[in-house]
Write an enzyme that holds these catalytic residues in place. Sequence first.
Site, PDB file in Angstrom:
ATOM      1  N   ASP A 189       0.839  -1.211   0.000  1.00  0.00           N
ATOM      2  CA  ASP A 189       0.000   0.000   0.000  1.00  0.00           C
ATOM      3  C   ASP A 189       0.869   1.254   0.000  1.00  0.00           C
ATOM      4  OD1 ASP A 189      -1.974  -1.891   0.336  1.00  0.00           O
ATOM      5  OD2 ASP A 189      -2.637  -1.169   2.306  1.00  0.00           O
ATOM      6  N   THR A 190       2.177   1.072   0.033  1.00  0.00           N
ATOM      7  CA  THR A 190       3.100   2.205   0.180  1.00  0.00           C
ATOM      8  C   THR A 190       4.110   2.167  -0.965  1.00  0.00           C
ATOM      9  OG1 THR A 190       4.365   0.838   1.723  1.00  0.00           O
ATOM     10  CG2 THR A 190       2.771   2.389   2.681  1.00  0.00           C
TER      11      THR A 190
END
Length: 389
Positions: free
Chosen positions: A228-229
């Site tokens: 997600d990063t």
Amino acid sequence: MSLPTLVALAAAALPQAFAASSQSFVPPASSPFSASVNYVGQSNGSLPIDPVKPGKVFDRFIQIWFENTDFSVANSTAEFRSLAERGILLSQYFAVTHPSQPNYAATIGGSFWGLADDNKHDIPSQIGTMVDLLELGGVSWAAYQENMPTDGFNGETFSSVNYVDPTAANYTYYQRKHNPPILYDSVSGVPSRAARVRNFNDFAADVNTSALPQWMFVTPNMVNDGHDTNVDFAAAFLRYWLEPLLADPRFNDGRTLVLVTFDETESYLHNNNVFAVLLGGAVPERLHGTVDSTYYTHYSAMSTVQANWGLGSLGRGDTDPVMSNVYSLVANATGWKNNDIAGSSIPLTNLIGLTPGPLNPLFFLQTGWPAPNTSAVGAGGGPVFVGSG
Ligand SMILES: *[C@@H]1O[C@H](CO)[C@@H](O)[C@H](O)[C@H]1NC(C)=O
Ligand SMILES: *[C@@H]1O[C@H](CO)[C@@H](O)[C@H](O)[C@H]1NC(C)=O
Ligand SMILES: *[C@@H]1O[C@H](CO)[C@@H](O)[C@H](O)[C@H]1NC(C)=O
Ligand SMILES: *[C@@H]1O[C@H](CO)[C@@H](O)[C@H](O)[C@H]1NC(C)=O
Ligand SMILES: *[C@@H]1O[C@H](CO)[C@@H](O)[C@H](O)[C@H]1NC(C)=O
Ligand SMILES: *[C@@H]1O[C@H](CO)[C@@H](O)[C@H](O)[C@H]1NC(C)=O
């Protein structure tokens, strides 16, 4: 135009593996040795300390998987470069397909079963995995899943307090699709095995009491693994979590081999070459900062472990004559002869959904559950495991 070329072109039109966000790294606990409420379920105590089965090159193997990053991106990030300087960089290491879940399924089951999605699947109990081979060989094992709430948890996702941004709503830090053993009923359906799929509070307890087993699969949570990063967030997690562990003999003694790699590339357009590095006390100093350009895949983690402990095989991808080369560090010590496939002979593994199998989403590519190839001889030399039924 060949079919693979067409598929590669079609893949260009598909969304890329999801990544990128503006979150900044926040440590989930005060150290990798400490329990934390952020991991939800409290530890029920450490694993029993099992007898150590000596391997030919290492006595402990720890795989840590990150998410969705092209080789060149990781290789130009300072923390990953720093790891490469302290280990062996595997420059021709390939994921076996897209998206995530089939890669996780493949690295312990020797096949991704035609799978081309991240939906919830239960692989039936007659299908064996590395767990069967390790247990038959007397090699202790566990998987550690960050932010999985309780041991052996079989839910698809789990959300908990957002410790990166406490003002935000609960966050889905855990996803089952990144948890290889729990995908298999032969693990999740057997309580003594499910109990070895553990959360990070258990990891802290196990490392503190020198109870870490000999084979481990580690999945950081959805922000720490870069999913997600981005790669910089993953690098910050490595500095917080892996660096102190590499310096601690309860994790990394002179006989530990650590694999840090990625499930798949971010781009689906070019072939699936991911960054992979071998670290730990089992890598002799004269090999620090070297590059091994042998062709490897996620199946190589299976064949290498089999070679190291003289285990049996699954007669699947782990004995595939093209895709299961043993890390040279181990092949050189055991006399195993790798193939020398390179360049354009390396198979395209950025294809999605074209491999027939029981979990292929296209009905006309669905098959039954294939039997293992019982004539195959793997790098460990032992018999092919055949599950019941
Ligand atoms: C990885 O990065 C290093 C440092 O920039 C570079 O020398 C090396 O060629 C790169 N490796 C590959 C395989 O691209
Ligand atoms: C420890 O055991 C209790 C009681 O069985 C359970 O509720 C809890 O989830 C367990 N903790 C973990 C981390 O599995
Ligand atoms: C958020 O997660 C925590 C566990 O970390 C749980 O106790 C709480 O009920 C959750 N809150 C909501 C609104 O779901
Ligand atoms: C592990 O040991 C350290 C140092 O003694 C301690 O601070 C930490 O709380 C311990 N962790 C667990 C999970 O018991
Ligand atoms: C394995 O042996 C080959 C041939 O002697 C050598 O070139 C290579 O560096 C060795 N690799 C490792 C990782 O020891
Ligand atoms: C099974 O393994 C044997 C021995 O490696 C090989 O000759 C044969 O082609 C394999 N069969 C299949 C169906 O892959």
